[in-house]
Each structure stands twice: as structure tokens, then as C-alpha cells.
Enzyme design. Structure first.
Site, PDB file in Angstrom:
ATOM      1  N   TYR A   1       3.566  -4.842   1.416  1.00  0.00           N
ATOM      2  CA  TYR A   1       3.305  -6.267   1.217  1.00  0.00           C
ATOM      3  C   TYR A   1       4.223  -6.875   0.153  1.00  0.00           C
ATOM      4  CZ  TYR A   1      -1.015  -5.726   3.928  1.00  0.00           C
ATOM      5  OH  TYR A   1      -1.928  -5.476   4.920  1.00  0.00           O
TER       6      TYR A   1
ATOM      7  N   LYS B   1       0.209   8.580   5.462  1.00  0.00           N
ATOM      8  CA  LYS B   1       0.851   9.017   6.714  1.00  0.00           C
ATOM      9  C   LYS B   1       2.078   9.857   6.382  1.00  0.00           C
ATOM     10  CE  LYS B   1       0.539   8.048  10.614  1.00  0.00           C
ATOM     11  NZ  LYS B   1       0.048   8.915  11.722  1.00  0.00           N
TER      12      LYS B   1
ATOM     13  N   ASP C   1      -4.612   7.369  10.069  1.00  0.00           N
ATOM     14  CA  ASP C   1      -5.127   7.066  11.399  1.00  0.00           C
ATOM     15  C   ASP C   1      -6.338   7.937  11.729  1.00  0.00           C
ATOM     16  OD1 ASP C   1      -3.422   9.253  11.397  1.00  0.00           O
ATOM     17  OD2 ASP C   1      -2.516   8.806  13.335  1.00  0.00           O
TER      18      ASP C   1
ATOM     19  N   ASP D   1      -5.986  -2.130   3.381  1.00  0.00           N
ATOM     20  CA  ASP D   1      -6.349  -3.393   4.020  1.00  0.00           C
ATOM     21  C   ASP D   1      -7.054  -3.124   5.346  1.00  0.00           C
ATOM     22  OD1 ASP D   1      -6.544  -6.066   4.605  1.00  0.00           O
ATOM     23  OD2 ASP D   1      -4.401  -6.458   4.625  1.00  0.00           O
TER      24      ASP D   1
ATOM     25  N   ASP E   1     -11.493  -2.974   6.179  1.00  0.00           N
ATOM     26  CA  ASP E   1     -12.094  -3.849   7.185  1.00  0.00           C
ATOM     27  C   ASP E   1     -12.865  -3.041   8.225  1.00  0.00           C
ATOM     28  OD1 ASP E   1     -11.214  -6.095   5.951  1.00  0.00           O
ATOM     29  OD2 ASP E   1      -9.794  -6.711   7.484  1.00  0.00           O
TER      30      ASP E   1
END
Length: 368
Positions: free
Chosen positions: A140, A191, A224, A248, A252
Site C-alpha cells: 500500500y 506467502k 491463502d 486487510d 475482513d
């Protein structure tokens, strides 16, 4: 002197939910825990007033405050404003200028709301997860961040994932410290199988654990796979630490396990001051500005109220007061009181935003 709390209600339903948080703060003021409360603009309303998403004067007030509590920013009214002054830019500047690198997103399922979860009750009953997200680095904020014109007439979009050792060390330390006062377990998610930043993340978290926090249990999981496990068996987790992008997304995912976005608070913390130990902090409900219901008295104020509970705990060293406020929310829900987002099919009549705030204030007298 009473500590200073800067309220930034923002846009949409932000002012409505913050008004109910004010009621709770006034209750504590009557019971010996006082705050000097200030209020200012951020987001679209600040753009309307000043032509920017947060003014320099407001930013100065935020820097001086003992804690900042934000409602929500944004809405379709400001879709056409320049990118650099969009409502969300006010929130990003707050995070950057206050140095808020650690985002804490609890996902706790209240027993009375277990049937509202997107998962079966037996999977979420008693759920209490804390996601610790690195907030000021990663993709970001990495450079270059641009869209380039190519000689063949196509375009190329570039976002850069960047992490330095110290950024990973400090967020890992926050996660380990919080785990020490919870169940003592941290799962680090990245990852590393396809991303060099993930390789470094894994190495630094592992070393930080070995050198400083060996008393805490540490596990690693690819992000993941972590998303899959959150919906397969969420109670296996205690504290999850991860980077900005994955945090992020995963927070959620965890949010929907609890029944409603309207229930979820968050805290964003900076580094402790070397002299006072005080951390700059911003607290905000996870839900957005919900412009479609703004002004209708339908918003759920509990996420804002629970964000204030996090402020009591992390900024004002008032853990007992935070516990009392969380018990009050639990009592209200156990009484069957619901805002519109929590009624569901055949769930009965909903109470208004203000009525829910009043109910929490009344429950505080019972929650001692």
C-alpha cells in the site's frame, strides 16, 4: 489533567455512531473516569470545509491527543474529487503522521449472536481471535506505485511490496506481547512460497520469537491457507500477525465470522514513547460510512462503543473499565436488543441507533 480524546465523526453514519460513544464516555465521566473531549472534521466533510481530507490544524490536534476516535469516511458524494484529496486520504494521513504501524482487529463472537455468523454455531461459539496487521508498510505504501504507458500502446500498473527488517520486528513484537496476555499463541501468515517479502517476514518473525518471546507458541501458515482455515476451523487461532495486504483481506474474512460488521472495533497503535511509554493511537469501527442508511437511525453503534473500550484498555490503562463496557454490550445482546443489521429474517423489531446507545449506558449500571 484529564486525558484528551479527539473525536473525528467523519461521514455517513460516522456522526450517528459517535454520538452514542459520547453517551458512554459521559457515563464514565459521572463515575470517576473523565476525558477532555474535542471534535473536528475528517474525510468528505473536511473536503467540503477545507478542500482537503484532513486539515493541518486537525492533524496537529490529533498529534497532541491522548487518543483519536474516528467514525467513518467517504461516500459517493465525493467520488469525483481528485485522488490525493479523496476522503480516505484523511485516514491514510492520520495513520502515517501518527506512526500507527500496528492495526488490531479483534473478531469476537458474542454468544447471543452466534447464529448470525456465516458459519455454523458450533464453529464460532466462543470465538475470540485478534488479528495484528502491519499498517504503514507493504504494497500500500511501496514505491514505485504507478501506471505507465508502454511503447506498444498498452499500460502497465505497478505496485511494490516492500518491507525492512525493523518493520517486521516491531509488528511481530506487538503480536507476541498481546499473546502473552491472551492464550499465548501466535500464527504468522505470509506467502514465502512465491514472495521474497514473505521469505524475509518468516525469517524475522522466527528470529524475534527465538530471541525475545520463546515463552509464546509460534506457528507459520501461508496466507491463502490461513484464509481457508479461518472459515474451516477459526477457533484454532489466538493471535494472527501478518502484513498490510494480507491483514486487510484476512481481517475482513474474520469479520464475517462474528455476525455483523457493525460489531467490530479496531485499534491502530504507534511505537511507545521512549520517555512516557505512551503510544499514539487511533480507534475506529470496522464498518464503513454506509451512506445508504445515514441519517435514518438504523446504524449499529456497538462497533464504535467497543472501539472506545479498546481505547480504555490500550491508551488509558483502564482495563477494568474496558471489561465493564464489554460486559454491558454482552448484557444488551443477551436481552435480545438488536439494531437492523442484527435482526435477520423473523428476528423481531429493530431498535434505533440512539436506543442501542441508551441500552448500553443503562447496562453499564448492571455490569459492575
Amino acid at each position: 489533567m484529564a486525558p484528551t480524546l479527539l473525536l473525528l465523526p467523519g461521514d455517513g453514519i460516522g456522526p450517528e455512531v459517535m454520538a452514542e460513544m459520547r453517551k458512554v464516555a459521559r457515563w464514565f465521566d459521572r463515575h470517576g473516569l473523565s476525558f477532555e473531549i474535542e471534535e473536528d472534521l475528517v474525510g468528505g466533510c473536511a473536503f467540503d470545509a477545507h478542500g482537503q481530507a484532513i486539515s493541518d490544524a486537525t492533524m496537529e490536534r490529533a498529534l497532541r491527543a491522548d487518543a483519536v476516535l474516528l467514525g467513518a469516511v467517504g461516500g459517493p458524494k465525493w467520488d469525483g474529487v481528485p485522488y490525493e484529496v479523496r476522503p480516505e486520504a484523511g485516514l491514510l494521513r492520520l495513520r502515517k503522521d501518527l506512526g500507527l504501524f500496528a492495526n488490531l482487529r479483534p473478531a469476537k463472537c458474542f454468544d447471543a449472536l452466534a447464529d448470525f455468523s456465516s458459519l455454523k454455531r458450533e464453529l464460532v461459539e466462543g470465538l475470540d481471535i485478534l488479528i495484528v496487521r502491519e499498517l504503514t508498510g507493504g504494497v500500500y505504501f511501496g514505491e514505485p506505485k504507478e501506471i505507465r504507458d508502454l511503447p506498444n500502446g498498452e499500460k502497465r500498473a505497478i505496485d511494490t511490496q516492500v518491507y525492512d527488517t525493523h518493520e517486521i520486528e516491531r509488528i511481530a513484537a506487538v503480536a507476541f506481547e498481546l499473546a502473552r496476555v491472551r492464550q499465548g499463541r501466535v500464527c504468522s501468515m505470509e506467502k514465502r512460497n512465491v514472495m521474497k517479502s514473505g521469505v524475509l517476514w518468516h525469517e524475522v518473525v522466527t528470529r524475534t520469537h527465538r530471541e525475545r518471546f520463546a515463552d509464546v507458541e509460534l506457528s507459520h501458515m501461508l496466507a491463502d491457507a490461513g484464509g481457508m482455515q479461518l472459515v474451516r476451523n477459526p477457533r484454532q487461532f489466538d493471535v494472527i500477525v501478518t502484513d498490510n495486504l494480507f491483514g486487510d483481506i484476512l481481517s475482513d474474512v474474520a469479520a464475517m465470522l462474528t455476525g455483523s460488521l457493525g460489531m467490530l472495533p479496531s485499534a491502530s497503535l504507534g511505537a511507545p514513547d521512549p520517555e512516557t511509554g505512551r503510544r499514539r493511537a487511533l480507534y475506529e469501527p470496522v464498518h464503513g460510512s454506509a451512506p445508504d442508511i445515514a441519517g435514518q437511525g438504523r446504524a449499529n453503534p456497538l462497533a464504535a462503543i467497543l472501539s472506545f473500550a479498546m481505547a480504555l484498555r490500550y491508551s488509558f490503562d483502564a482495563g477494568e473499565a474496558a471489561d465493564r463496557l464489554e460486559r454491558a454490550v454482552e448484557l444488551v445482546l443477551a436481552d435480545g436488543l438488536r439494531t437492523a443489521d442484527l435482526t435477520g429474517p423473523g428476528g423481531g423489531a429493530a431498535i434505533s441507533t440512539a436506543e442501542m446507545g441508551d441500552a448500553v449506558v443503562a447496562a453499564l449500571d448492571r455490569a459492575g
